[in-house]
Write a protein that holds these residues in place. Sequence first.
Motif, PDB file in Angstrom:
ATOM      1  N   LEU A   1       7.262  -1.593  -8.269  1.00 41.32           N
ATOM      2  CA  LEU A   1       5.869  -1.649  -8.687  1.00 41.32           C
ATOM      3  C   LEU A   1       5.612  -2.807  -9.646  1.00 41.32           C
ATOM      4  CD1 LEU A   1       5.047   2.141  -9.181  1.00 41.32           C
ATOM      5  CD2 LEU A   1       3.924   0.589  -7.565  1.00 41.32           C
ATOM      6  N   LYS A   2       6.603  -3.151 -10.439  1.00 44.65           N
ATOM      7  CA  LYS A   2       6.461  -4.277 -11.366  1.00 44.65           C
ATOM      8  C   LYS A   2       6.450  -5.610 -10.618  1.00 44.65           C
ATOM      9  CE  LYS A   2       9.010  -1.797 -14.993  1.00 44.65           C
ATOM     10  NZ  LYS A   2      10.272  -1.768 -15.780  1.00 44.65           N
ATOM     11  N   ILE A   3       7.105  -5.624  -9.465  1.00 43.87           N
ATOM     12  CA  ILE A   3       7.246  -6.864  -8.697  1.00 43.87           C
ATOM     13  C   ILE A   3       6.097  -7.036  -7.712  1.00 43.87           C
ATOM     14  CG2 ILE A   3       8.686  -8.061  -6.996  1.00 43.87           C
ATOM     15  CD1 ILE A   3      11.087  -6.524  -8.303  1.00 43.87           C
ATOM     16  N   GLY A   4       5.917  -6.051  -6.862  1.00 50.20           N
ATOM     17  CA  GLY A   4       4.889  -6.109  -5.833  1.00 50.20           C
ATOM     18  C   GLY A   4       5.305  -6.971  -4.651  1.00 50.20           C
ATOM     19  N   TYR A   5       4.752  -6.655  -3.499  1.00 52.47           N
ATOM     20  CA  TYR A   5       5.016  -7.424  -2.283  1.00 52.47           C
ATOM     21  C   TYR A   5       4.097  -8.634  -2.200  1.00 52.47           C
ATOM     22  CZ  TYR A   5       8.064  -3.943  -0.048  1.00 52.47           C
ATOM     23  OH  TYR A   5       9.116  -3.113   0.272  1.00 52.47           O
ATOM     24  N   VAL A   6       4.526  -9.617  -1.440  1.00 52.03           N
ATOM     25  CA  VAL A   6       3.661 -10.753  -1.138  1.00 52.03           C
ATOM     26  C   VAL A   6       2.451 -10.234  -0.361  1.00 52.03           C
ATOM     27  CG1 VAL A   6       4.976 -11.266   0.976  1.00 52.03           C
ATOM     28  CG2 VAL A   6       3.571 -13.044  -0.079  1.00 52.03           C
ATOM     29  N   MET A   7       1.259 -10.696  -0.737  1.00 48.80           N
ATOM     30  CA  MET A   7       0.035 -10.097  -0.199  1.00 48.80           C
ATOM     31  C   MET A   7      -0.667 -10.963   0.842  1.00 48.80           C
ATOM     32  SD  MET A   7      -0.323  -7.031  -1.202  1.00 48.80           S
ATOM     33  CE  MET A   7      -2.041  -6.665  -0.884  1.00 48.80           C
ATOM     34  N   HIS A   8       0.087 -11.757   1.563  1.00 52.40           N
ATOM     35  CA  HIS A   8      -0.460 -12.423   2.737  1.00 52.40           C
ATOM     36  C   HIS A   8       0.529 -12.264   3.879  1.00 52.40           C
ATOM     37  CE1 HIS A   8       1.878 -15.526   0.571  1.00 52.40           C
ATOM     38  NE2 HIS A   8       2.194 -15.976   1.770  1.00 52.40           N
ATOM     39  N   LYS A   9       0.080 -12.568   5.080  1.00 50.57           N
ATOM     40  CA  LYS A   9       0.894 -12.296   6.260  1.00 50.57           C
ATOM     41  C   LYS A   9       1.957 -13.368   6.433  1.00 50.57           C
ATOM     42  CE  LYS A   9       0.588 -11.052  11.153  1.00 50.57           C
ATOM     43  NZ  LYS A   9      -0.311 -10.876  12.314  1.00 50.57           N
TER      44      LYS A   9
ATOM     45  N   LYS B   1       0.830  -1.204   0.000  1.00 47.72           N
ATOM     46  CA  LYS B   1       0.000   0.000   0.000  1.00 47.72           C
ATOM     47  C   LYS B   1       0.870   1.262   0.000  1.00 47.72           C
ATOM     48  CE  LYS B   1      -3.968   2.213   0.411  1.00 47.72           C
ATOM     49  NZ  LYS B   1      -4.966   2.227  -0.694  1.00 47.72           N
ATOM     50  N   GLY B   2       1.936   1.237   0.798  1.00 50.47           N
ATOM     51  CA  GLY B   2       2.851   2.370   0.825  1.00 50.47           C
ATOM     52  C   GLY B   2       3.556   2.558  -0.500  1.00 50.47           C
ATOM     53  N   LEU B   3       3.956   1.457  -1.125  1.00 51.54           N
ATOM     54  CA  LEU B   3       4.604   1.510  -2.436  1.00 51.54           C
ATOM     55  C   LEU B   3       3.686   2.145  -3.468  1.00 51.54           C
ATOM     56  CD1 LEU B   3       6.800   0.621  -4.509  1.00 51.54           C
ATOM     57  CD2 LEU B   3       5.693  -1.633  -4.540  1.00 51.54           C
ATOM     58  N   GLU B   4       2.424   1.770  -3.453  1.00 51.03           N
ATOM     59  CA  GLU B   4       1.465   2.293  -4.423  1.00 51.03           C
ATOM     60  C   GLU B   4       1.154   3.771  -4.194  1.00 51.03           C
ATOM     61  OE1 GLU B   4      -1.832  -0.290  -3.900  1.00 51.03           O
ATOM     62  OE2 GLU B   4      -0.891  -2.003  -4.893  1.00 51.03           O
ATOM     63  N   GLU B   5       1.107   4.177  -2.933  1.00 58.14           N
ATOM     64  CA  GLU B   5       0.708   5.549  -2.603  1.00 58.14           C
ATOM     65  C   GLU B   5       1.881   6.533  -2.575  1.00 58.14           C
ATOM     66  OE1 GLU B   5      -2.326   6.642  -2.199  1.00 58.14           O
ATOM     67  OE2 GLU B   5      -3.405   4.732  -2.234  1.00 58.14           O
ATOM     68  N   ALA B   6       3.094   6.044  -2.573  1.00 61.35           N
ATOM     69  CA  ALA B   6       4.280   6.901  -2.477  1.00 61.35           C
ATOM     70  C   ALA B   6       4.398   7.816  -3.697  1.00 61.35           C
ATOM     71  CB  ALA B   6       5.530   6.051  -2.335  1.00 61.35           C
TER      72      ALA B   6
ATOM     73  N   MET C   1      11.128  -9.057  -1.761  1.00 59.91           N
ATOM     74  CA  MET C   1      11.196  -7.927  -2.685  1.00 59.91           C
ATOM     75  C   MET C   1      12.618  -7.723  -3.180  1.00 59.91           C
ATOM     76  SD  MET C   1      10.084  -5.317  -4.405  1.00 59.91           S
ATOM     77  CE  MET C   1       8.386  -4.985  -3.925  1.00 59.91           C
ATOM     78  N   CYS C   2      13.575  -7.751  -2.270  1.00 61.24           N
ATOM     79  CA  CYS C   2      14.977  -7.559  -2.643  1.00 61.24           C
ATOM     80  C   CYS C   2      15.442  -8.637  -3.624  1.00 61.24           C
ATOM     81  CB  CYS C   2      15.844  -7.556  -1.384  1.00 61.24           C
ATOM     82  SG  CYS C   2      17.597  -7.252  -1.698  1.00 61.24           S
ATOM     83  N   PHE C   3      15.058  -9.887  -3.367  1.00 60.39           N
ATOM     84  CA  PHE C   3      15.442 -10.991  -4.247  1.00 60.39           C
ATOM     85  C   PHE C   3      14.942 -10.756  -5.670  1.00 60.39           C
ATOM     86  CE2 PHE C   3      14.694 -15.133  -6.245  1.00 60.39           C
ATOM     87  CZ  PHE C   3      15.918 -15.755  -6.059  1.00 60.39           C
ATOM     88  N   ASP C   4      13.694 -10.343  -5.800  1.00 62.16           N
ATOM     89  CA  ASP C   4      13.132 -10.104  -7.131  1.00 62.16           C
ATOM     90  C   ASP C   4      13.728  -8.866  -7.795  1.00 62.16           C
ATOM     91  OD1 ASP C   4      11.510 -12.341  -7.032  1.00 62.16           O
ATOM     92  OD2 ASP C   4       9.820 -11.272  -6.153  1.00 62.16           O
ATOM     93  N   LEU C   5      14.163  -7.903  -7.005  1.00 64.84           N
ATOM     94  CA  LEU C   5      14.798  -6.714  -7.567  1.00 64.84           C
ATOM     95  C   LEU C   5      16.170  -7.018  -8.170  1.00 64.84           C
ATOM     96  CD1 LEU C   5      13.926  -4.034  -4.843  1.00 64.84           C
ATOM     97  CD2 LEU C   5      13.257  -3.934  -7.252  1.00 64.84           C
ATOM     98  N   MET C   6      16.782  -8.106  -7.736  1.00 61.88           N
ATOM     99  CA  MET C   6      18.135  -8.430  -8.187  1.00 61.88           C
ATOM    100  C   MET C   6      18.224  -8.649  -9.696  1.00 61.88           C
ATOM    101  SD  MET C   6      19.184 -10.824  -4.913  1.00 61.88           S
ATOM    102  CE  MET C   6      20.566 -11.667  -5.669  1.00 61.88           C
TER     103      MET C   6
END
Length: 286
Positions: free
Chosen positions: A204-212, A112-117, A220-225
């Motif tokens: 934004l292309k990756i997105g965070y995991v959406m469960h707890k 949510k923070g990523l989307e609203e930033a 996120m860092c792994f996918d950014l690599m």
Amino acid sequence: MNLFKAPDWVNQFTFPYASFDEIPQSVFDTINRDLRVFDQSKPEVSIVIPAWNEEVNVLRSIASLAKLKTDIPFEILVVNNNSTDQTQKTLDKLNIRSVFQPIQGWGPARQKGLEEAKGKYILTADADSLYPPDWVNEMMAVLHQPGVVCVYGRYSFIPSPGFSRWKLTILETLKDGIAEVRHMKRPHLNAYGISIGYLREHALKIGYVMHKIRGEDGRMCFDLMKYGTVKQVKASRARAWTGTRTLEKDGSFSRTLFLKIALELRRLSSMFVAQPPHDTKTSVNP
């Protein structure tokens, strides 16, 4: 690091309040006066803080960020992750932006923070942590380097009963040493939400995991690599400070140290091999 006490700048944010109702208006006024120095309307950097039931801790965190010394335009964005206490009342009295995320979990809150930033870059922070005046400058000096897509900083613990500074220094020295080993092949395992920076465009292309589930930051860092390099920010002036409540879950300091050493020894050999590609959204923690 001092073996016997936290830095002086940390001590100024150890407010004695137990709830929102105890916080005097003068505290909010002081923090807002510090925040007015910064123009948050057109930020280059968005400092995103998820908060769940942190009505006092988030005040401390923002108070520390209000003391930042930087010329880089930034905003502070707090994501109220379905808090049931008076966290929102605290946020409403501060000159920062806040948004609400009803989906419970660290990943949904950070998403949510990523989307609203509004910023080109994201720096993630925690609601129960404190940040030194040079934190933004030190993090961005590395993130601005060519080819770097993600950075992570180091952190220390504020002493508490049973967890004195000299004991915590032992733990932190061990932790920083392990981070060096991890960084060779698995730098994403050092990426904790307390202090990470990355380019919003790629995230934004990756997105965070959406469960707890824990590890949303490392995922996120792994996918950014695939977009660039991950670097450490080792400067002491970028070191965040946090409380010991995560350590206290294991009991005494001795038990905490033993459990952490045992855990790292069990997975030491895997740290010398790069983690193969996998779906970070469905993977589970070992």
